[in-house]
Design a protein around this motif. Sequence first.
Motif, PDB file in Angstrom:
ATOM      1  N   UNK A 169       2.140  -4.269  43.207  1.00 10.74           N
ATOM      2  CA  UNK A 169       2.255  -4.307  44.669  1.00 10.74           C
ATOM      3  C   UNK A 169       2.101  -5.745  45.171  1.00 10.74           C
ATOM      4  N   UNK A 170       1.112  -6.460  44.643  1.00 12.22           N
ATOM      5  CA  UNK A 170       0.899  -7.857  45.047  1.00 12.22           C
ATOM      6  C   UNK A 170       2.111  -8.708  44.688  1.00 12.22           C
ATOM      7  N   UNK A 171       2.693  -8.474  43.524  1.00  9.96           N
ATOM      8  CA  UNK A 171       3.886  -9.222  43.113  1.00  9.96           C
ATOM      9  C   UNK A 171       5.046  -8.937  44.052  1.00  9.96           C
ATOM     10  N   UNK A 172       5.252  -7.667  44.373  1.00 20.27           N
ATOM     11  CA  UNK A 172       6.344  -7.300  45.283  1.00 20.27           C
ATOM     12  C   UNK A 172       6.138  -7.935  46.655  1.00 20.27           C
ATOM     13  N   UNK A 173       4.903  -7.888  47.160  1.00 18.53           N
ATOM     14  CA  UNK A 173       4.612  -8.504  48.461  1.00 18.53           C
ATOM     15  C   UNK A 173       4.891  -9.999  48.429  1.00 18.53           C
ATOM     16  N   UNK A 174       4.504 -10.622  47.329  1.00 21.49           N
ATOM     17  CA  UNK A 174       4.727 -12.066  47.208  1.00 21.49           C
ATOM     18  C   UNK A 174       6.226 -12.373  47.159  1.00 21.49           C
ATOM     19  N   UNK A 175       6.983 -11.616  46.379  1.00 18.19           N
ATOM     20  CA  UNK A 175       8.423 -11.842  46.300  1.00 18.19           C
ATOM     21  C   UNK A 175       9.091 -11.634  47.659  1.00 18.19           C
ATOM     22  N   UNK A 176       8.691 -10.578  48.361  1.00 22.73           N
ATOM     23  CA  UNK A 176       9.276 -10.315  49.673  1.00 22.73           C
ATOM     24  C   UNK A 176       8.939 -11.438  50.658  1.00 22.73           C
ATOM     25  N   UNK A 177       7.702 -11.907  50.621  1.00 17.08           N
ATOM     26  CA  UNK A 177       7.318 -13.011  51.515  1.00 17.08           C
ATOM     27  C   UNK A 177       8.109 -14.267  51.178  1.00 17.08           C
ATOM     28  N   UNK A 178       8.301 -14.526  49.895  1.00 14.98           N
ATOM     29  CA  UNK A 178       9.064 -15.704  49.484  1.00 14.98           C
ATOM     30  C   UNK A 178      10.536 -15.560  49.862  1.00 14.98           C
ATOM     31  N   UNK A 179      11.061 -14.344  49.735  1.00 18.09           N
ATOM     32  CA  UNK A 179      12.446 -14.114  50.158  1.00 18.09           C
ATOM     33  C   UNK A 179      12.589 -14.417  51.651  1.00 18.09           C
ATOM     34  N   UNK A 180      11.651 -13.891  52.431  1.00 16.12           N
ATOM     35  CA  UNK A 180      11.713 -14.119  53.883  1.00 16.12           C
ATOM     36  C   UNK A 180      11.640 -15.608  54.198  1.00 16.12           C
ATOM     37  N   UNK A 181      10.761 -16.312  53.510  1.00  9.05           N
ATOM     38  CA  UNK A 181      10.613 -17.752  53.741  1.00  9.05           C
ATOM     39  C   UNK A 181      11.853 -18.516  53.288  1.00  9.05           C
ATOM     40  N   UNK A 182      12.498 -18.052  52.219  1.00  7.36           N
ATOM     41  CA  UNK A 182      13.675 -18.747  51.695  1.00  7.36           C
ATOM     42  C   UNK A 182      14.925 -18.464  52.513  1.00  7.36           C
ATOM     43  N   UNK A 183      14.892 -17.431  53.333  1.00 11.86           N
ATOM     44  CA  UNK A 183      16.061 -17.059  54.132  1.00 11.86           C
ATOM     45  C   UNK A 183      15.735 -17.091  55.623  1.00 11.86           C
ATOM     46  N   UNK A 184      15.295 -18.218  56.150  1.00 10.26           N
ATOM     47  CA  UNK A 184      14.866 -18.222  57.547  1.00 10.26           C
ATOM     48  C   UNK A 184      15.996 -17.951  58.537  1.00 10.26           C
ATOM     49  N   UNK A 185      17.228 -18.350  58.204  1.00 11.53           N
ATOM     50  CA  UNK A 185      18.308 -18.176  59.161  1.00 11.53           C
ATOM     51  C   UNK A 185      19.232 -17.021  58.781  1.00 11.53           C
ATOM     52  N   UNK A 186      18.860 -16.274  57.760  1.00 16.70           N
ATOM     53  CA  UNK A 186      19.665 -15.124  57.353  1.00 16.70           C
ATOM     54  C   UNK A 186      18.807 -13.884  57.523  1.00 16.70           C
ATOM     55  N   UNK A 187      19.424 -12.808  57.878  1.00 19.02           N
ATOM     56  CA  UNK A 187      18.685 -11.555  57.968  1.00 19.02           C
ATOM     57  C   UNK A 187      18.610 -10.952  56.576  1.00 19.02           C
ATOM     58  N   UNK A 188      17.380 -10.634  56.180  1.00 20.58           N
ATOM     59  CA  UNK A 188      17.170 -10.024  54.868  1.00 20.58           C
ATOM     60  C   UNK A 188      16.675  -8.609  55.058  1.00 20.58           C
ATOM     61  N   UNK A 189      17.236  -7.947  56.031  1.00 23.14           N
ATOM     62  CA  UNK A 189      16.835  -6.583  56.294  1.00 23.14           C
ATOM     63  C   UNK A 189      17.736  -5.633  55.505  1.00 23.14           C
ATOM     64  N   UNK A 190      17.240  -4.464  55.229  1.00 21.81           N
ATOM     65  CA  UNK A 190      18.068  -3.508  54.494  1.00 21.81           C
ATOM     66  C   UNK A 190      19.319  -3.154  55.298  1.00 21.81           C
TER      67      UNK A 190
END
Length: 193
Positions: A169-190
């Motif tokens: 769970x911690x790994x998934x949360x970290x990956x999701x947070x990093x994805x969000x940070x890496x895609x600031x101008x793109x929507x990463x929503x389902x």
Amino acid sequence: MSTSEPTPADRLREQILTAIEQYELDRATETATDDFEDDPLSRNYLRWLAKHQSRANRKDPSERDRQLAQMIADEFSLQDVRILRAAAEAVAAATPAIVMKHVGDGMEPPEIATEMGLTPSRVYGIIREQRQRETQAIIAAGIANDPDPKASYEKWERVLATTTDPAERATAEQFLAEFRAALPDKKAEPRST
């Protein structure tokens, strides 16, 4: 009598220890200057110097500390000092890589800390920082090479939603947070269906 005042036995013990340390420093200084006159940058001399410096740092500055400082001033040329300062900076910059190499070799962080003269909390901090950097690099590479970042994002959301393992769970949360940070101008929503 206040507990902060040393007893006569404490004072005698301190005087004896101080005398022993002074004797060791005097003997070591004589040996060191005889053994290392040709190369104060030799590994043996630097090991001796580090040992005596760590002893000097344990207590308030004293005559021993001043003697050690004077011996260093007498032994090292300006070029020697420049070399040591540059080497110290290089080792400081390489410390995270050194820690991670030994972690990869199976060495425990407290053991690494003891061997390197660091605190265990500093070693754990280095490990945490390096793993975060590695994760960011993996995510950045994955996003750059991922033909469908949204699908990857959805995959990690599913992992987060379905896992009961705290580490996963911690790994998934970290990956999701990093994805969000890496895609600031793109929507990463389902994607909506």
